[in-house]
Scaffold this motif. Structure first.
Motif, mmCIF file in Angstrom:
data_model
loop_
_atom_site.group_PDB
_atom_site.id
_atom_site.type_symbol
_atom_site.label_atom_id
_atom_site.label_comp_id
_atom_site.label_asym_id
_atom_site.label_seq_id
_atom_site.Cartn_x
_atom_site.Cartn_y
_atom_site.Cartn_z
ATOM 1 N N PHE A 757 0.827 -1.205 0.000
ATOM 2 C CA PHE A 757 0.000 0.000 0.000
ATOM 3 C C PHE A 757 0.864 1.260 0.000
ATOM 4 O O PHE A 757 0.485 2.283 -0.563
ATOM 5 C CB PHE A 757 -0.911 -0.046 1.225
ATOM 6 N N GLU A 758 2.061 1.178 0.643
ATOM 7 C CA GLU A 758 2.930 2.343 0.758
ATOM 8 C C GLU A 758 3.902 2.492 -0.411
ATOM 9 O O GLU A 758 4.614 3.493 -0.509
ATOM 10 C CB GLU A 758 3.733 2.260 2.055
ATOM 11 N N SER A 759 3.940 1.474 -1.299
ATOM 12 C CA SER A 759 4.928 1.516 -2.384
ATOM 13 C C SER A 759 4.614 2.583 -3.420
ATOM 14 O O SER A 759 5.511 3.060 -4.115
ATOM 15 C CB SER A 759 4.998 0.149 -3.057
ATOM 16 N N ASN A 760 3.322 2.936 -3.566
ATOM 17 C CA ASN A 760 2.873 4.003 -4.478
ATOM 18 C C ASN A 760 3.121 3.685 -5.940
ATOM 19 O O ASN A 760 2.899 4.529 -6.799
ATOM 20 C CB ASN A 760 3.529 5.348 -4.150
ATOM 21 N N GLY A 761 3.605 2.506 -6.265
ATOM 22 C CA GLY A 761 3.831 2.170 -7.661
ATOM 23 C C GLY A 761 4.583 0.872 -7.799
ATOM 24 O O GLY A 761 5.074 0.293 -6.812
ATOM 25 N N PRO A 762 4.753 0.408 -9.017
ATOM 26 C CA PRO A 762 5.456 -0.862 -9.228
ATOM 27 C C PRO A 762 6.970 -0.677 -9.101
ATOM 28 O O PRO A 762 7.493 0.433 -9.139
ATOM 29 C CB PRO A 762 5.049 -1.248 -10.651
ATOM 30 N N GLY A 763 7.676 -1.797 -8.964
ATOM 31 C CA GLY A 763 9.137 -1.793 -8.940
ATOM 32 C C GLY A 763 9.726 -1.202 -7.688
ATOM 33 O O GLY A 763 10.705 -0.439 -7.752
ATOM 34 N N LEU A 764 9.209 -1.534 -6.542
ATOM 35 C CA LEU A 764 9.711 -0.982 -5.279
ATOM 36 C C LEU A 764 11.130 -1.512 -5.005
ATOM 37 O O LEU A 764 11.375 -2.726 -5.035
ATOM 38 C CB LEU A 764 8.781 -1.348 -4.128
ATOM 39 N N GLN A 765 12.078 -0.583 -4.718
ATOM 40 C CA GLN A 765 13.450 -0.932 -4.363
ATOM 41 C C GLN A 765 13.929 0.020 -3.255
ATOM 42 O O GLN A 765 13.217 0.965 -2.882
ATOM 43 C CB GLN A 765 14.373 -0.825 -5.581
ATOM 44 N N TYR A 766 15.174 -0.268 -2.780
ATOM 45 C CA TYR A 766 15.741 0.573 -1.736
ATOM 46 C C TYR A 766 17.178 0.935 -2.106
ATOM 47 O O TYR A 766 17.959 0.065 -2.538
ATOM 48 C CB TYR A 766 15.710 -0.125 -0.385
ATOM 49 N N LYS A 767 17.524 2.202 -1.911
ATOM 50 C CA LYS A 767 18.896 2.672 -2.094
ATOM 51 C C LYS A 767 19.531 2.761 -0.711
ATOM 52 O O LYS A 767 19.127 3.568 0.124
ATOM 53 C CB LYS A 767 18.902 4.041 -2.768
ATOM 54 N N VAL A 768 20.533 1.876 -0.470
ATOM 55 C CA VAL A 768 21.196 1.801 0.833
ATOM 56 C C VAL A 768 22.540 2.527 0.716
ATOM 57 O O VAL A 768 23.355 2.211 -0.165
ATOM 58 C CB VAL A 768 21.399 0.339 1.261
ATOM 59 N N SER A 769 22.799 3.498 1.606
ATOM 60 C CA SER A 769 24.049 4.288 1.582
ATOM 61 C C SER A 769 24.701 4.264 2.952
ATOM 62 O O SER A 769 24.001 4.264 3.972
ATOM 63 C CB SER A 769 23.743 5.741 1.185
ATOM 64 N N TRP A 770 26.095 4.271 2.965
ATOM 65 C CA TRP A 770 26.817 4.277 4.241
ATOM 66 C C TRP A 770 28.207 4.902 4.069
ATOM 67 O O TRP A 770 28.731 4.950 2.956
ATOM 68 C CB TRP A 770 26.939 2.848 4.785
ATOM 69 N N ARG A 771 28.748 5.393 5.160
ATOM 70 C CA ARG A 771 30.136 5.868 5.215
ATOM 71 C C ARG A 771 30.545 5.974 6.673
ATOM 72 O O ARG A 771 29.678 6.098 7.569
ATOM 73 C CB ARG A 771 30.305 7.209 4.519
ATOM 74 N N GLN A 772 31.948 5.936 6.923
ATOM 75 C CA GLN A 772 32.403 6.048 8.307
ATOM 76 C C GLN A 772 32.136 7.445 8.826
ATOM 77 O O GLN A 772 32.302 8.446 8.115
ATOM 78 C CB GLN A 772 33.898 5.739 8.385
ATOM 79 N N LYS A 773 31.726 7.474 10.090
ATOM 80 C CA LYS A 773 31.328 8.745 10.690
ATOM 81 C C LYS A 773 32.514 9.688 10.832
ATOM 82 O O LYS A 773 32.410 10.889 10.570
ATOM 83 C CB LYS A 773 30.687 8.495 12.058
ATOM 84 N N ASP A 774 33.642 9.152 11.221
ATOM 85 C CA ASP A 774 34.784 10.026 11.542
ATOM 86 C C ASP A 774 35.757 10.172 10.376
ATOM 87 O O ASP A 774 36.817 10.761 10.520
ATOM 88 C CB ASP A 774 35.529 9.472 12.762
ATOM 89 N N GLY A 775 35.435 9.620 9.220
ATOM 90 C CA GLY A 775 36.336 9.718 8.078
ATOM 91 C C GLY A 775 35.837 10.729 7.054
ATOM 92 O O GLY A 775 34.781 11.349 7.203
ATOM 93 N N ASP A 776 36.617 10.888 6.002
ATOM 94 C CA ASP A 776 36.255 11.811 4.914
ATOM 95 C C ASP A 776 35.790 11.056 3.682
ATOM 96 O O ASP A 776 35.739 11.618 2.574
ATOM 97 C CB ASP A 776 37.464 12.683 4.540
ATOM 98 N N ASP A 777 35.465 9.764 3.854
ATOM 99 C CA ASP A 777 35.057 8.971 2.704
ATOM 100 C C ASP A 777 33.728 9.471 2.151
ATOM 101 O O ASP A 777 32.889 10.040 2.868
ATOM 102 C CB ASP A 777 34.923 7.494 3.099
ATOM 103 N N GLU A 778 33.525 9.232 0.868
ATOM 104 C CA GLU A 778 32.259 9.523 0.223
ATOM 105 C C GLU A 778 31.241 8.422 0.577
ATOM 106 O O GLU A 778 31.592 7.342 1.042
ATOM 107 C CB GLU A 778 32.458 9.594 -1.300
ATOM 108 N N TRP A 779 29.989 8.737 0.334
ATOM 109 C CA TRP A 779 28.930 7.762 0.565
ATOM 110 C C TRP A 779 29.075 6.602 -0.416
ATOM 111 O O TRP A 779 29.295 6.790 -1.611
ATOM 112 C CB TRP A 779 27.537 8.382 0.370
ATOM 113 N N THR A 780 28.946 5.428 0.114
ATOM 114 C CA THR A 780 28.866 4.239 -0.734
ATOM 115 C C THR A 780 27.417 3.806 -0.792
ATOM 116 O O THR A 780 26.750 3.687 0.259
ATOM 117 C CB THR A 780 29.724 3.113 -0.161
ATOM 118 N N SER A 781 26.878 3.601 -1.998
ATOM 119 C CA SER A 781 25.456 3.291 -2.167
ATOM 120 C C SER A 781 25.281 2.046 -2.997
ATOM 121 O O SER A 781 26.110 1.711 -3.859
ATOM 122 C CB SER A 781 24.717 4.455 -2.845
ATOM 123 N N VAL A 782 24.177 1.364 -2.753
ATOM 124 C CA VAL A 782 23.784 0.202 -3.534
ATOM 125 C C VAL A 782 22.257 0.153 -3.561
ATOM 126 O O VAL A 782 21.605 0.509 -2.586
ATOM 127 C CB VAL A 782 24.372 -1.104 -2.940
#
Length: 1183
Positions: A757-782
């Motif tokens: 009901f909450e998907s609002n449309g077909p093809g529901l997916q998730y973009k997961v992003s992370w990076r170390q809190k204390d570093g200067d790394d860029e976000w890594t996403s999948v």
């Protein structure tokens, strides 16, 4: 005074009238008894306008009474009708009724005419009305050829009926070939003349069977007109060629099919006149044509319409006023109105009147020499003419009578004689009809007679009027007097009402009105009297009325109706529903004072009335039953205003079942994602039947509605039509995002996924992003599929990470998600706490301190410190691997803690470890500490053994927990007397190595209470208590005391007492007979047979011998009074108390065996002891 009825003076006109006019009204009110001579009186006759059925015999009625019985004669069309000459005509015996037999031969038309009957005897002649005899007629319609009618839609139409003229007039109605009535409305209706009027026609009016029927009720026949064909066409159906070839006259009517203002079809013009006779029904009609269909209104120009006599018929096109009178004359206006105009038509109504009576002539009874008058007054429009006849002959040519005088509508009689008796007829006539009234003058001389039955019993309800009849006759007119009681007490005028017909009225009868009443009638010729009896009854009352009830469908309801009534009356109680009978249904039961309705249904609602009837009165009480239930489901669900994210839902409420609907509950089903699962959408108030609903994208909605009232919720409605909303990007991101490592080198990112009901449309997916809190790394996403976790591998151990999870579908991304912090996986701590030291607080409590470990060495979330501790006591006796260790955890970063619940006088070892989410770190070096001594627990047991006369021995077990080295035991004891009071306390110290102790020099037969506890250097422990009793000094007393409490001993004593009673009775009987009771000669010894000495030769007990002389039974005890046993009677002094069982003795010579002998006296006396033992001591003699 006596209450008399005297003739009342009545004013006949404005002028002076002789006194005889006053008397005639009283005399005329009296009926002449049939056993007295009197002129004829017509009592039954056929109607003036007599329409007969030509298929049946003709019966013309004429019945009359008189003394002597009258003879009858007839006239037909003004001349004498000789019935003897016509074989088809007969006259009923003792009657003037004619029977004309036309069923065998003859025709009804032959006997059509005006008939009049004359009844005659020696005192005069009475005549009937002129009876106009006409046979009914039901003629056929004349043959005619009816052309089909074709007209345009919207035109007006009148279908003529023109029924044949019948007698009486026919009743007209329109039907089709199937004998189904044609529907009528404001647009189509039948006029008073029978024609069928169409204000405008529609295509559905097309049919070929418009048939007018005429029903002649008198002959029970129906005639029908030829069918009329009507075809209605639309203008656009006419092509140009046909329209050009058709003239206006070839199509019915010439008016356009366009909208037009009203025009009257009937009556024509702007004004008309209407004449009606008084008393009839005035019917005014206005029918208008127009498009749209006009509506008719009615007003009276010079007044208002009578409220209770005015009715509207035929869709307001007919105005009817019943019982019309001259006051209803005037101008009436009908108004026809539609959207294009208004028209008026005025009807001038004139009400005429056939003659009607103001005062009809009444029979007059006079005694010779009296005066009187006959009055005949009538009215009409125009005013009727009054004429008089005497014995059927116009009075102008009748024989002259000197005692009468005619004055207009009055005949005055003076000093009448017997020859003045006659029947007079008054005729009042105008152009609309006539009235004929017969009234006789009968000259009689009769003493009073009372016509009411003697000793009539009247029963009346208290506080109601009582009417006591005294019908009387006499000539001259008697006076009436009433008396009450046997002593003739007169009735007073201010309490009673006496009517002219002799009736005595008691306006408000009370209990004291009961009694005998006497009516006395007097005239100059004599006197008559009659007694009647009056009883006053208590009124019937409903003392418990049924009450208003509201019940749910299917339940049971009870109405109570308790009636109180006079004990001499028998009431009947019936129940009504809505003023009718109760339904013949087994669910309705009447039981004494109750009406019970089981399994109540909707049809049971209404008013229930309890009616209590007696022969004298009736009362009733009502209550309303309201049947309620949950509402019926709503229906007719409709979706409107359908937008991407909203829709309007409307519905029709179901029946509320007599309980107002408080709210509507709306639910939805998502057929795409959760088919069959209904979820709550919203609620609206019960007065609302529409709701604006917010929708989510990409949902296949269906809705249903439930109604709710105070009793509950209805069943759901039928589902609405489905509505699929358009897809859109997600409007929300997953909830509960977390980042925790499951291993030291990973990061597990989890979230709560969106539902369909909450998907609002077909093809529901998730973009997961992370990076170390204390570093200067860029976000890594999948981008991952519709799952709920993602694992990041190869991460450092326990490093903080920033994490976010964003939803997306085929349409686009959800809004930017929130950032949460997580940590990669934990590992076991690396360092143990240092500087551990223990401080002993007391024998059961110690305090531990330690230094915290470096946070980096924890390698995870610090959850706290865990202390393991155990005691080394008796550890040498078992494998040290199985030492039970206790654990105490301290949350967080605390660096000290308390160890409670330690065992005193024990050796303990402990170590400490740091803990995180992964587990425990290494243990710190063991630390040993000792707890000091504590107070011991109570001794494990305490028993008292070997009680003697003055000593008790105590045995015990040491404390299970000495908590140190025992130093000694403390024993305290004190005696308890018979009133449970404590004596002086003795304190005794006992060495710690002892487990047994004997107390000596105690009082005999005394209860003692003991308090016993152990001690260490830390103090005294808990005590244990016990009680014991020293033994008594005399064995016999002990046995007697114990035996008295035994149940078998009490039963045995009762049996012995019963046997002795029986023996005494037998002895008494035998002594009365002179007999003797044999006993042994050696009875002087008074020894018990059970304890007789044994014979020396065979060792058996001695017995009584029957060879000796018999002697009476002697009174005495089987044992000496001092309860000692003589030596010569027994060598064994205690065998007698033990029934052959050897007794046992202590060393001091006291007897300790249990007493079981059979003694007849209580063992309460003796010189063995100076005081009797208490019951407590007796119950506790042996331990």
């Amino acid at each position: 005074m006596q209450l008399k009825i005297m003739p009342k003076k009545k004013r006949l006109s404005a002028g002076r009238v002789p006194l005889i006019l006053f008397l005639c009204q009283m005399i005329s009110a009296l009926d002449v008894p049939l056993d007295l001579v009197q002129p004829p009186t017509i009592i039954q006759q056929s109607p003036k306008d007599y329409i007969i059925d030509p298929r049946e015999n003709i019966v013309i009625q004429c019945e009359a009474k008189g003394k002597p019985p009258p003879s009858f004669s007839w006239t037909r069309n003004g001349t004498h009708f000789d019935i003897d000459k016509d074989p088809l005509v007969t006259m009923k015996t003792g009657s003037g009724t004619l029977v004309i037999n036309i069923m065998s031969e003859g025709k009804a038309e032959t006997y059509e005419g005006v008939y009049q009957c004359t009844a005659r005897n020696e005192r005069g002649a009475a005549i009937s009305n002129n009876i106009v005899v006409r046979p009914s007629r039901s003629p056929l319609w004349t043959k005619e050829k009816l052309e089909p009618i074709t007209l345009r839609s919207g035109q007006s139409l009148v279908l003529p009926c023109r029924p044949p003229i019948g007698l009486p007039p026919a009743i007209i109605f329109w039907m089709d070939n199937s004998f189904q009535r044609l529907p009528q409305s404001e647009r189509v209706s039948q006029g008073l003349n029978g024609d069928l009027y169409f204000s405008n026609v529609l295509p559905e009016d097309s049919r070929e069977d418009y048939i007018c029927y005429a029903r002649f009720n008198h002959t029970q026949t129906i005639q029908q007109k030829q069918p009329i064909s009507v075809k209605v066409i639309l203008v656009d159906e006419l092509n140009d060629t046909i329209a050009a070839n058709l003239s206006d006259t070839e199509v019915y009517g010439a008016k356009s099919n366009r909208e037009r203002p009203p025009t009257f079809l009937t009556p024509e013009g702007n004004a008309s006149n209407k004449e009606e006779l008084r008393g009839n029904v005035l019917s005014l009609e206005c029918i208008a044509e127009g498009l749209p269909t006009p509506i008719i209104y009615w007003i009276k120009e010079d007044g208002t319409l009578p409220i209770n006599r005015t009715f509207y018929r035929n869709f307001q096109k007919t105005l009817q006023i019943i019982q019309v009178s001259e006051a209803d004359s005037g101008k009436y206006q009908c108004i026809a109105k539609n959207a294009l105009g208004v028209i008026h038509h005025t009807i001038s109504v004139t009400v005429k009147a056939a003659p009607y009576w103001i005062m009809a002539p009444q029979n007059l009874v006079l005694s010779p020499g009296e005066d009187g008058a006959l009055i005949c007054r009538a009215n009409g429009n125009p005013k009727p003419r009054i004429s008089w006849l005497s014995n059927g002959v116009p009075i102008e040519i009748a024989p002259d009578d000197p005692s009468r005088k005619i004055s207009g509508d009055t005949i005055i009689f003076s000093s009448v004689q017997e020859r003045s008796s006659a029947v007079y007829q008054c005729n009042a006539s105008n152009e609309y009809g006539y009235l004929l009234g017969n009234a006789f003058v009968n000259v009689l001389a009769e003493p009073p007679r009372i016509l009411t039955s003697a000793n009539t019993l009247y029963q009346v309800i208290a506080n109601r009027p009582a009417l006591l009849d005294c019908a009387f006759f006499g000539s001259p007119l008697p006076t009436i007097e009433w008396f009450k009681g046997t002593k003739g007490s007169a009735l007073r005028e201010d309490t009673y009402v006496l009517h002219e017909n002799g009736t005595l009225e008691i306006p408000v009868a009370q209990k004291d009105s009961t009694g005998t009443y006497t009516c006395v009638a007097r005239n100059k010729l004599g006197m008559a009297k009659n007694e009647v009896h009056l009883e006053i009854k208590d009124p019937t009352r409903i003392i418990k009325q049924p009450e208003y009830a509201v019940v749910q469908r299917g339940s049971t309801v009870s109405f109570e109706c308790k009636v109180k009534h006079d004990h001499t009356l028998i009431p009947t109680v019936i129940w009504l529903k809505d003023n009718g009978e109760l339904p013949s249904d087994g669910r309705f039961t009447i039981d004494k004072d109750h009406l019970v309705v089981a399994d109540v249904s909707d049809n049971d609602g209404g008013t229930y009335t309890c009616v209590a009837n007696t022969t004298l009165d009736n009362v009733s009480a009502s209550a309303v039953l309201s049947v309620v239930d949950v509402p019926n489901p709503p229906f007719d669900l409709e979706l409107t205003d359908q937008l991407d994210k909203s829709v309007q839902l409307s519905w029709t409420p179901g029946d509320d079942n007599n309980s107002p609907i408080t709210k509507f509950i709306i639910e939805y089903e998502d057929a795409m994602h959760e088919a069959g699962l209904w979820r709550h959408q919203t609620e609206v108030p019960g007065t609302q039947t529409t709701a604006q609903l917010k929708l989510s994208p990409y949902v296949n909605y269906s809705f249903r509605v439930m109604a709710e009232n105070s009793l509950g919720r209805s069943l759901p409605s039928e589902a609405s039509e489905q509505y699929l909303t358009k897809a859109a990007e997600p409007d929300k991101n997953p909830m509960t995002v977390e980042g925790l490592g499951s291993e030291p080198d990973n990061l597990v990112i989890t979230w709560q996924p969106l539902n369909g009901f909450e998907s609002n449309g077909p093809g529901l997916q998730y973009k997961v992003s992370w990076r170390q809190k204390d570093g200067d790394d860029e976000w890594t996403s999948v981008v991952v599929a519709n799952v709920s976790k993602y694992i990041v591998s190869g991460t450092p151990t326990f490093v903080p990470y920033l994490i976010k999870v964003q939803a997306l579908n085929d349409v686009g991304f959800a809004p930017e998600p929130a950032v949460v912090m997580g940590h990669s996986g934990e590992d076991l701590p690396m360092v143990a706490p240092g500087n551990v030291h223990v401080t002993v607080v007391n024998s059961t409590l110690a305090e531990v301190h330690w230094d915290p470990v470096p946070l980096k060495s924890v390698r995870g979330h610090l959850q706290g410190y865990r202390i393991y501790y155990w005691t080394d006591q008796n550890s040498s006796k078992r494998n040290r691997r199985h030492i039970e260790k206790k654990i105490l955890t301290f949350q967080g970063s605390k660096t000290h803690g308390m160890l409670p619940g330690l065992e005193p006088f024990s050796h303990y070892t402990l170590n400490i470890r740091v803990i995180n989410g992964k587990g425990e770190g290494p243990a710190s070096p063991d630390r040993v500490f000792h707890t000091p001594e504590g107070v011991p627990s109570a001794p494990s047991s305490l028993k008292i053994v070997n009680p003697t006369l003055d000593s008790l021995t105590l045995e015990w077990d040491p404390p299970s927990h000495p908590n140190g080295i025992l130093t000694e035991y403390t024993l305290k004891y004190q005696p308890i007397n018979s009133t449970h009071e404590l004596g002086p306390l003795v304190d005794l110290k006992i060495p710690a190595n002892k487990t047994r102790w004997t107390l000596k020099n105690l009082n005999f037969s005394t209860r003692y209470k003991f308090y016993f506890y152990a001690q260490t250097s830390a103090g005294s422990g808990s005590q244990i208590t016990e009680e014991a009793v020293t033994t008594v000094d005399e064995a016999m007393a002990s046995r007697q005391v114990d035996i008295a409490t035994q149940g078998w001993f009490i039963g045995l004593m009762c049996a012995v007492a019963l046997l002795i009673l029986i023996l005494l009775i037998v002895c008494f009987i035998r002594r009365n007979k002179g007999g003797k009771y044999p006993v042994k000669e050696k009875e002087d010894a008074h020894a018990d047979p059970e304890i007789q000495p044994m014979k020396e030769d065979d060792g058996t007990f001695g017995e009584y011998s029957d060879a000796e002389d018999h002697k009476p039974l002697k009174k005495g005890s089987r044992t000496p009074s001092d309860r000692t046993v003589k030596k010569e009677d027994s060598d064994d002094s205690l065998v007698d108390y033990g029934e052959g069982v050897n007794g046992q003795f202590n060393e001091d010579g006291s007897f300790i065996g249990q007493y079981s002998g059979k003694k007849e006296k209580e063992p309460a006396e003796g010189n063995e002891s100076s005081e009797a033992p208490s019951p407590v001591n007796a119950m506790n003699s042996f331990v």
